[in-house]
Design an enzyme around this catalytic site. Sequence first.
Site, PDB file in Angstrom:
ATOM      1  N   THR A 111       0.818  -1.225   0.000  1.00  0.00           N
ATOM      2  CA  THR A 111       0.000   0.000   0.000  1.00  0.00           C
ATOM      3  C   THR A 111       0.849   1.272   0.000  1.00  0.00           C
ATOM      4  OG1 THR A 111      -0.070  -0.089   2.398  1.00  0.00           O
ATOM      5  CG2 THR A 111      -1.969  -1.020   1.235  1.00  0.00           C
TER       6      THR A 111
ATOM      7  N   SER B 253      -3.045  -2.523   7.661  1.00  0.00           N
ATOM      8  CA  SER B 253      -3.632  -2.498   6.307  1.00  0.00           C
ATOM      9  C   SER B 253      -4.220  -3.851   5.896  1.00  0.00           C
ATOM     10  CB  SER B 253      -2.575  -2.114   5.272  1.00  0.00           C
ATOM     11  OG  SER B 253      -2.037  -0.859   5.554  1.00  0.00           O
TER      12      SER B 253
ATOM     13  N   CYS C 136      17.090   5.757  -3.974  1.00  0.00           N
ATOM     14  CA  CYS C 136      16.651   6.352  -5.249  1.00  0.00           C
ATOM     15  C   CYS C 136      17.635   7.369  -5.821  1.00  0.00           C
ATOM     16  CB  CYS C 136      15.277   7.004  -5.087  1.00  0.00           C
ATOM     17  SG  CYS C 136      15.032   7.834  -3.515  1.00  0.00           S
TER      18      CYS C 136
ATOM     19  N   SER D 285       7.741  12.679  -2.387  1.00  0.00           N
ATOM     20  CA  SER D 285       7.274  11.284  -2.387  1.00  0.00           C
ATOM     21  C   SER D 285       8.362  10.326  -1.916  1.00  0.00           C
ATOM     22  CB  SER D 285       6.763  10.871  -3.769  1.00  0.00           C
ATOM     23  OG  SER D 285       7.788  11.036  -4.727  1.00  0.00           O
ATOM     24  N   GLY D 286       9.637  10.772  -1.951  1.00  0.00           N
ATOM     25  CA  GLY D 286      10.725   9.955  -1.395  1.00  0.00           C
ATOM     26  C   GLY D 286      10.504   9.675   0.083  1.00  0.00           C
TER      27      GLY D 286
ATOM     28  N   HIS E  53      13.492  12.981  -8.557  1.00  0.00           N
ATOM     29  CA  HIS E  53      14.618  13.667  -7.939  1.00  0.00           C
ATOM     30  C   HIS E  53      15.470  14.262  -9.062  1.00  0.00           C
ATOM     31  CE1 HIS E  53      13.403  11.960  -4.264  1.00  0.00           C
ATOM     32  NE2 HIS E  53      14.238  10.941  -4.172  1.00  0.00           N
TER      33      HIS E  53
ATOM     34  N   ASN F 110      11.670   9.121  -8.954  1.00  0.00           N
ATOM     35  CA  ASN F 110      12.246   8.449  -7.778  1.00  0.00           C
ATOM     36  C   ASN F 110      11.487   7.194  -7.384  1.00  0.00           C
ATOM     37  OD1 ASN F 110      10.242  10.540  -7.119  1.00  0.00           O
ATOM     38  ND2 ASN F 110      10.539   9.913  -5.004  1.00  0.00           N
TER      39      ASN F 110
HETATM   40  C1  11C Z   1      14.087  10.105   0.117  1.00  0.00           C
HETATM   41  N1  11C Z   1      15.843   8.764  -0.861  1.00  0.00           N
HETATM   42  O1  11C Z   1      13.922  10.714  -0.943  1.00  0.00           O
HETATM   43  C2  11C Z   1      14.837   8.804   0.166  1.00  0.00           C
HETATM   44  C3  11C Z   1      13.844   7.686   0.066  1.00  0.00           C
HETATM   45  O2  11C Z   1      16.842   4.414   1.590  1.00  0.00           O
HETATM   46  O3  11C Z   1      15.348   3.702   0.211  1.00  0.00           O
HETATM   47  C4  11C Z   1      14.440   6.309  -0.050  1.00  0.00           C
HETATM   48  C5  11C Z   1      14.984   5.798   1.236  1.00  0.00           C
HETATM   49  C6  11C Z   1      15.771   4.552   1.002  1.00  0.00           C
HETATM   50  O4  11C Z   1      13.657  10.494   1.195  1.00  0.00           O
END
Ligand code: 11C
Length: 344
Positions: A11, A40, A128, A158-159, A248, A322
């Site tokens: 989800t 969930s 990402c 969204s990261g 990103h 991302n």
């Molecule tokens: C962010 N890069 O944009 C992070 C999300 O270690 O997989 C991914 C976190 C990870 O906040």
Amino acid sequence: KKYNVAVVGATGAVGQKMLETLEDRKFPVENLKLLSSSRSAGSKMVFNGEEYTLEEATPESFKGVDIALFSAGGSVSKKLAPEAVKHGAVVIDNTSAFRMAEGVPLVVPEVNEADIKEHKGIIANPNCSTIQMVAALEPVRKAYGMNRVIVSTYQAVSGAGNEAADELREQSQSFLNGEELEANLLPVKGDKKHYPIAFNALPQIDVFQDNGYTFEEMKMINETKKIMHAPDLSVAATCVRLPFFTSHAESVYIEVEKEGVTVEEVKQLMNEAPGIVLEDDPSTQTYPTPLSAAEKRDVFVGRIRKDLDDEKGFHLWVVSDNLLKGAAWNSVQIAERLVANKWL
Ligand code: 11C
């Protein structure tokens, strides 16, 4: 041949994209299990036109599963990935739980596909912001060598998950209504302080480490060296969160080893590299942006230019979705390479 696939964290922002990507790529799924937290469990999701009910993830959930895609946070992976392996599944883990562990391949297929075959049950999917950078830089490193990378990121909310995207939406409304902004989540859920992201820029992604870098910055530094098998490469990163939802963007400075490399040669490499799309023409203002890259699987590169002081220095602008190349697509791509090469 078809495979029994489990998605853990179905989800979440990445989990949803994993299902879409498995569908888009027509991954040969025999049976699908959607696993989640107890919270969930019982809710429904649709895959390939069929409705599935989410089940709570437990060690027994993995009986008969061939491939388990994990994206439910590091603590869930730490607890359940080894259990999935015990039950015979190969885990593709999209958390930082095992990325730097000895013997766990950390894979971006365009860069180090062959590492997949060394797996002992767990294959890690990188962070990402690391994935899109190494995909763009590896063709240059392979052709000309590379000494140094300095990157500054411009990262989408969204990261930090669906909740962070909701926070940006709510704060933007409040800002436009002239109301006070409520910040409860970013930069990092559970950290001591929170700052508004709407109409702002936050130079903190993930928690601070003792050396003054954030964990996101250290992920970019350490993961890049592991994926490229380049322990001596100098890498420095500054990671910044900005108020947009998807993709990103990164300003990347590199120094190559070879003398006399031209911008045209670097552009040519980008044109030929798998998974990379060159969008670079100042005369027509052509360059990628977070909006133009969103919902696409490729990594987009533009603004390639030579440093004005260092003959071996180049600047690039690298943008990618991302949640796709940065997460769901890279994970499904690893699964595709795993089965195509019979490394399961
Ligand atoms: C962010 N890069 O944009 C992070 C999300 O270690 O997989 C991914 C976190 C990870 O906040």
